[in-house]
Design a protein around this motif. Sequence first.
Motif, PDB file in Angstrom:
ATOM      1  N   HIS A  63       0.855  -1.190   0.000  1.00 46.15           N
ATOM      2  CA  HIS A  63       0.000   0.000   0.000  1.00 46.15           C
ATOM      3  C   HIS A  63       0.885   1.232   0.000  1.00 46.15           C
ATOM      4  CE1 HIS A  63       1.036  -0.348   4.263  1.00 46.15           C
ATOM      5  NE2 HIS A  63       0.779   0.954   4.350  1.00 46.15           N
ATOM      6  N   ILE A  64       0.389   2.313  -0.572  1.00 42.75           N
ATOM      7  CA  ILE A  64       1.145   3.559  -0.631  1.00 42.75           C
ATOM      8  C   ILE A  64       0.822   4.351   0.629  1.00 42.75           C
ATOM      9  CG2 ILE A  64       1.527   5.697  -1.906  1.00 42.75           C
ATOM     10  CD1 ILE A  64       0.731   4.219  -4.425  1.00 42.75           C
ATOM     11  N   PRO A  65       1.843   4.644   1.434  1.00 39.25           N
ATOM     12  CA  PRO A  65       1.585   5.382   2.678  1.00 39.25           C
ATOM     13  C   PRO A  65       1.025   6.776   2.395  1.00 39.25           C
ATOM     14  CG  PRO A  65       3.759   4.356   2.702  1.00 39.25           C
ATOM     15  CD  PRO A  65       3.245   4.247   1.315  1.00 39.25           C
ATOM     16  N   ALA A  66       0.302   7.266   3.342  1.00 42.44           N
ATOM     17  CA  ALA A  66      -0.262   8.609   3.220  1.00 42.44           C
ATOM     18  C   ALA A  66       0.827   9.658   3.391  1.00 42.44           C
ATOM     19  CB  ALA A  66      -1.360   8.812   4.280  1.00 42.44           C
ATOM     20  N   ALA A  67       0.517  10.871   2.947  1.00 40.67           N
ATOM     21  CA  ALA A  67       1.478  11.967   3.078  1.00 40.67           C
ATOM     22  C   ALA A  67       1.785  12.206   4.545  1.00 40.67           C
ATOM     23  CB  ALA A  67       0.909  13.230   2.440  1.00 40.67           C
ATOM     24  N   GLY A  68       3.062  12.412   4.826  1.00 37.91           N
ATOM     25  CA  GLY A  68       3.486  12.648   6.196  1.00 37.91           C
ATOM     26  C   GLY A  68       3.737  11.385   6.988  1.00 37.91           C
ATOM     27  N   ALA A  69       3.669  10.203   6.344  1.00 37.35           N
ATOM     28  CA  ALA A  69       3.905   8.945   7.064  1.00 37.35           C
ATOM     29  C   ALA A  69       5.379   8.826   7.430  1.00 37.35           C
ATOM     30  CB  ALA A  69       3.475   7.770   6.193  1.00 37.35           C
ATOM     31  N   GLN A  70       5.652   8.049   8.449  1.00 31.01           N
ATOM     32  CA  GLN A  70       7.038   7.833   8.867  1.00 31.01           C
ATOM     33  C   GLN A  70       7.811   7.048   7.797  1.00 31.01           C
ATOM     34  OE1 GLN A  70       7.080   5.963  12.691  1.00 31.01           O
ATOM     35  NE2 GLN A  70       6.083   7.702  13.734  1.00 31.01           N
ATOM     36  N   GLN A  71       9.140   7.231   7.816  1.00 31.21           N
ATOM     37  CA  GLN A  71       9.981   6.597   6.790  1.00 31.21           C
ATOM     38  C   GLN A  71       9.867   5.078   6.821  1.00 31.21           C
ATOM     39  OE1 GLN A  71      13.949   8.088   7.307  1.00 31.21           O
ATOM     40  NE2 GLN A  71      13.443  10.133   6.522  1.00 31.21           N
ATOM     41  N   VAL A  72       9.645   4.510   8.019  1.00 27.36           N
ATOM     42  CA  VAL A  72       9.555   3.048   8.132  1.00 27.36           C
ATOM     43  C   VAL A  72       8.385   2.504   7.333  1.00 27.36           C
ATOM     44  CG1 VAL A  72       8.436   1.652   9.935  1.00 27.36           C
ATOM     45  CG2 VAL A  72      10.772   2.288  10.174  1.00 27.36           C
ATOM     46  N   GLU A  73       7.340   3.271   7.185  1.00 28.19           N
ATOM     47  CA  GLU A  73       6.164   2.812   6.461  1.00 28.19           C
ATOM     48  C   GLU A  73       6.402   2.735   4.948  1.00 28.19           C
ATOM     49  OE1 GLU A  73       2.497   4.725   7.569  1.00 28.19           O
ATOM     50  OE2 GLU A  73       3.294   5.304   9.542  1.00 28.19           O
ATOM     51  N   TRP A  74       7.463   3.386   4.482  1.00 23.68           N
ATOM     52  CA  TRP A  74       7.787   3.336   3.049  1.00 23.68           C
ATOM     53  C   TRP A  74       8.661   2.131   2.689  1.00 23.68           C
ATOM     54  CZ3 TRP A  74       5.795   6.598  -0.588  1.00 23.68           C
ATOM     55  CH2 TRP A  74       5.128   7.740  -0.121  1.00 23.68           C
ATOM     56  N   LEU A  75       9.159   1.427   3.702  1.00 28.63           N
ATOM     57  CA  LEU A  75      10.077   0.311   3.421  1.00 28.63           C
ATOM     58  C   LEU A  75       9.398  -0.794   2.613  1.00 28.63           C
ATOM     59  CD1 LEU A  75      12.045  -0.045   6.791  1.00 28.63           C
ATOM     60  CD2 LEU A  75      12.813   0.970   4.627  1.00 28.63           C
ATOM     61  N   ASP A  76       8.149  -1.084   2.921  1.00 27.53           N
ATOM     62  CA  ASP A  76       7.459  -2.162   2.205  1.00 27.53           C
ATOM     63  C   ASP A  76       7.370  -1.855   0.710  1.00 27.53           C
ATOM     64  OD1 ASP A  76       6.131  -4.713   2.471  1.00 27.53           O
ATOM     65  OD2 ASP A  76       4.300  -3.677   1.883  1.00 27.53           O
ATOM     66  N   LEU A  77       6.986  -0.612   0.374  1.00 28.61           N
ATOM     67  CA  LEU A  77       6.909  -0.206  -1.033  1.00 28.61           C
ATOM     68  C   LEU A  77       8.287  -0.184  -1.677  1.00 28.61           C
ATOM     69  CD1 LEU A  77       5.272   0.866  -3.430  1.00 28.61           C
ATOM     70  CD2 LEU A  77       5.571   3.176  -2.485  1.00 28.61           C
ATOM     71  N   LEU A  78       9.288   0.289  -0.922  1.00 30.00           N
ATOM     72  CA  LEU A  78      10.648   0.362  -1.459  1.00 30.00           C
ATOM     73  C   LEU A  78      11.165  -1.020  -1.836  1.00 30.00           C
ATOM     74  CD1 LEU A  78      13.348   1.813  -2.022  1.00 30.00           C
ATOM     75  CD2 LEU A  78      13.900   1.502   0.410  1.00 30.00           C
ATOM     76  N   PHE A  79      11.052  -1.988  -0.922  1.00 28.37           N
ATOM     77  CA  PHE A  79      11.580  -3.330  -1.203  1.00 28.37           C
ATOM     78  C   PHE A  79      10.740  -4.068  -2.240  1.00 28.37           C
ATOM     79  CE2 PHE A  79      13.490  -2.803   3.142  1.00 28.37           C
ATOM     80  CZ  PHE A  79      14.797  -2.740   2.682  1.00 28.37           C
ATOM     81  N   PHE A  80       9.457  -3.730  -2.337  1.00 29.82           N
ATOM     82  CA  PHE A  80       8.627  -4.279  -3.410  1.00 29.82           C
ATOM     83  C   PHE A  80       9.156  -3.819  -4.771  1.00 29.82           C
ATOM     84  CE2 PHE A  80       5.176  -3.830  -6.457  1.00 29.82           C
ATOM     85  CZ  PHE A  80       4.584  -5.079  -6.429  1.00 29.82           C
ATOM     86  N   CYS A  81       9.474  -2.540  -4.886  1.00 25.80           N
ATOM     87  CA  CYS A  81      10.021  -2.011  -6.150  1.00 25.80           C
ATOM     88  C   CYS A  81      11.380  -2.616  -6.464  1.00 25.80           C
ATOM     89  CB  CYS A  81      10.119  -0.493  -6.076  1.00 25.80           C
ATOM     90  SG  CYS A  81       8.522   0.345  -5.964  1.00 25.80           S
ATOM     91  N   ILE A  82      12.205  -2.795  -5.427  1.00 23.62           N
ATOM     92  CA  ILE A  82      13.522  -3.423  -5.648  1.00 23.62           C
ATOM     93  C   ILE A  82      13.354  -4.852  -6.155  1.00 23.62           C
ATOM     94  CG2 ILE A  82      15.577  -4.268  -4.467  1.00 23.62           C
ATOM     95  CD1 ILE A  82      15.452  -1.813  -2.674  1.00 23.62           C
ATOM     96  N   ALA A  83      12.408  -5.605  -5.571  1.00 24.28           N
ATOM     97  CA  ALA A  83      12.149  -6.974  -6.022  1.00 24.28           C
ATOM     98  C   ALA A  83      11.667  -6.990  -7.471  1.00 24.28           C
ATOM     99  CB  ALA A  83      11.121  -7.639  -5.111  1.00 24.28           C
ATOM    100  N   ALA A  84      10.791  -6.030  -7.828  1.00 27.58           N
ATOM    101  CA  ALA A  84      10.286  -5.971  -9.200  1.00 27.58           C
ATOM    102  C   ALA A  84      11.408  -5.678 -10.187  1.00 27.58           C
ATOM    103  CB  ALA A  84       9.190  -4.914  -9.298  1.00 27.58           C
ATOM    104  N   PHE A  85      12.253  -4.696  -9.863  1.00 31.12           N
ATOM    105  CA  PHE A  85      13.358  -4.358 -10.757  1.00 31.12           C
ATOM    106  C   PHE A  85      14.392  -5.485 -10.817  1.00 31.12           C
ATOM    107  CE2 PHE A  85      11.948   0.123 -10.131  1.00 31.12           C
ATOM    108  CZ  PHE A  85      11.813   0.451 -11.478  1.00 31.12           C
ATOM    109  N   THR A  86      14.574  -6.224  -9.725  1.00 31.32           N
ATOM    110  CA  THR A  86      15.486  -7.373  -9.734  1.00 31.32           C
ATOM    111  C   THR A  86      14.996  -8.454 -10.693  1.00 31.32           C
ATOM    112  OG1 THR A  86      16.145  -6.945  -7.448  1.00 31.32           O
ATOM    113  CG2 THR A  86      16.576  -9.149  -8.318  1.00 31.32           C
ATOM    114  N   ILE A  87      13.690  -8.712 -10.676  1.00 31.97           N
ATOM    115  CA  ILE A  87      13.108  -9.707 -11.582  1.00 31.97           C
ATOM    116  C   ILE A  87      13.267  -9.261 -13.036  1.00 31.97           C
ATOM    117  CG2 ILE A  87      10.947 -10.801 -12.305  1.00 31.97           C
ATOM    118  CD1 ILE A  87      10.115 -10.674  -9.326  1.00 31.97           C
ATOM    119  N   ILE A  88      13.002  -7.983 -13.297  1.00 32.96           N
ATOM    120  CA  ILE A  88      13.156  -7.469 -14.669  1.00 32.96           C
ATOM    121  C   ILE A  88      14.614  -7.543 -15.109  1.00 32.96           C
ATOM    122  CG2 ILE A  88      12.948  -5.403 -16.104  1.00 32.96           C
ATOM    123  CD1 ILE A  88      10.567  -4.579 -14.357  1.00 32.96           C
ATOM    124  N   GLY A  89      15.530  -7.161 -14.222  1.00 35.75           N
ATOM    125  CA  GLY A  89      16.952  -7.220 -14.555  1.00 35.75           C
ATOM    126  C   GLY A  89      17.429  -8.639 -14.806  1.00 35.75           C
ATOM    127  N   ALA A  90      16.963  -9.593 -13.984  1.00 31.58           N
ATOM    128  CA  ALA A  90      17.338 -10.996 -14.188  1.00 31.58           C
ATOM    129  C   ALA A  90      16.822 -11.518 -15.520  1.00 31.58           C
ATOM    130  CB  ALA A  90      16.807 -11.844 -13.032  1.00 31.58           C
TER     131      ALA A  90
END
Length: 313
Positions: A63-90
Motif C-alpha cells: 500500500h502507498i503510505p499517506a502523506a506525512g507517514a514515517q519513513q519506516v512505512e515506506w520500506l514495504d513499497l521500497l523493497f517491493f520495487c527493488i524486487a520488481a526491478f530485480t526480476i526485470i533485470g534478471a
Amino acid sequence: MPVRTVTAKQVVTPTGITRLRAAMKPDTRLTRVKRRHRILLRLVPVVLLPFAGAALLAMHPPHIPAAGAQQVEWLDLLFFCIAAFTIIGAFVLGAWRVMKAWEGSAPESPGTALREFYREATSGRPNTRRLAALLCNFDVPGPRLQPVFHWMTATAVAALDSPRSVAKYWRALVRGNKEVVRRLTITGMEIEMPLADVAVATVRMRATVVRRIPAAIAAVVGCAIAVSPFIAGVALVERYGISFWTAVAAASALGIAIGWLLRKALRAVAERREVAVRKILVRSMRNWRLLSGEWETQDEADTSWLDPRELKV
C-alpha cells in the motif's frame, strides 16, 4: 600459474608440422559447424521468470503510505520495487546471456571457437559430434601430439584418437573425482596470427576446485533462509509487526550471507588458481578448429617450430 617444464628435446616439432599441414589442406567434406540451436531451450526458464515473479509479487501488493507517514512505512513499497526491478533485470540479463551464447556457438573466429570448445568439453555430457566438428586431424597417421603434464592433467592421458575419447578425457579432467568438480572460467584471451589461417591463442582461465557436498549444503541452507518469508506466508510475517517485503529483503540478505559464510567455514572451494594455456587453431572454410583436444600439448607450449617455409601445403 603453473611453471611449464618444456625443453627443446621434449618438443616434437615434426609431429606438429605434420598435423598442422594436414589441417591446412582444403576440407573435402565441406563440413561447417553451425550454431547450436539447443542453446535456445535455455530461454524457456528465462521466459517463465517474469510470470513466476509476477505471481510472487502478487502475494502482497504494497500500500502507498499517506502523506506525512514515517519513513519506516515506506520500506514495504521500497523493497517491493527493488524486487520488481530485480526480476526485470534478471530476465533481461538471462535473455542476453542465452542469445550471446547462441550467437557465439558458431566458431567463425578463433575466440568463439575456443569458448565453444571449452563450453562443450566441460559440460556434464559433452556432445561428441560437436567436439569432432570443433577439432582437426582425428585421421592423421603417426604419433599424437605430446601433452604437457601439470596439476590439471595428473591422471593418465589416453590417446585422443576419436571424439568419444576427447569427451571421456575432459569428463575425467573436470569431473573425474566424485567429491569435487573443476570449474574453468575464461578471464582473458590473446590471439596472434603467425600464418594465414593459423591462430595461436593464449587463453587465461580461472580454475576453481569445488567440493560438491559442502557447496550443496551452503546453497541449500542459504536458499532456505532466503525463501522462508514466502513459505511462512504474509499473515504470519505481519503478525510479528514486520512488513512482508522488508522481511523478504532481510531474509534474502541473510540467506546470501549465511550461504557465503558456510562455503567459507566448510571450505567448499578447495583450490583456486589462475592458469594460462596456449592453443593452435586452423581456419577450415568459415569455421576455426583446434589442432588438439588436450589441455595443452608440447607443440603448443613452444611454437618456435611454426615456420611458414615448412608449412606450405
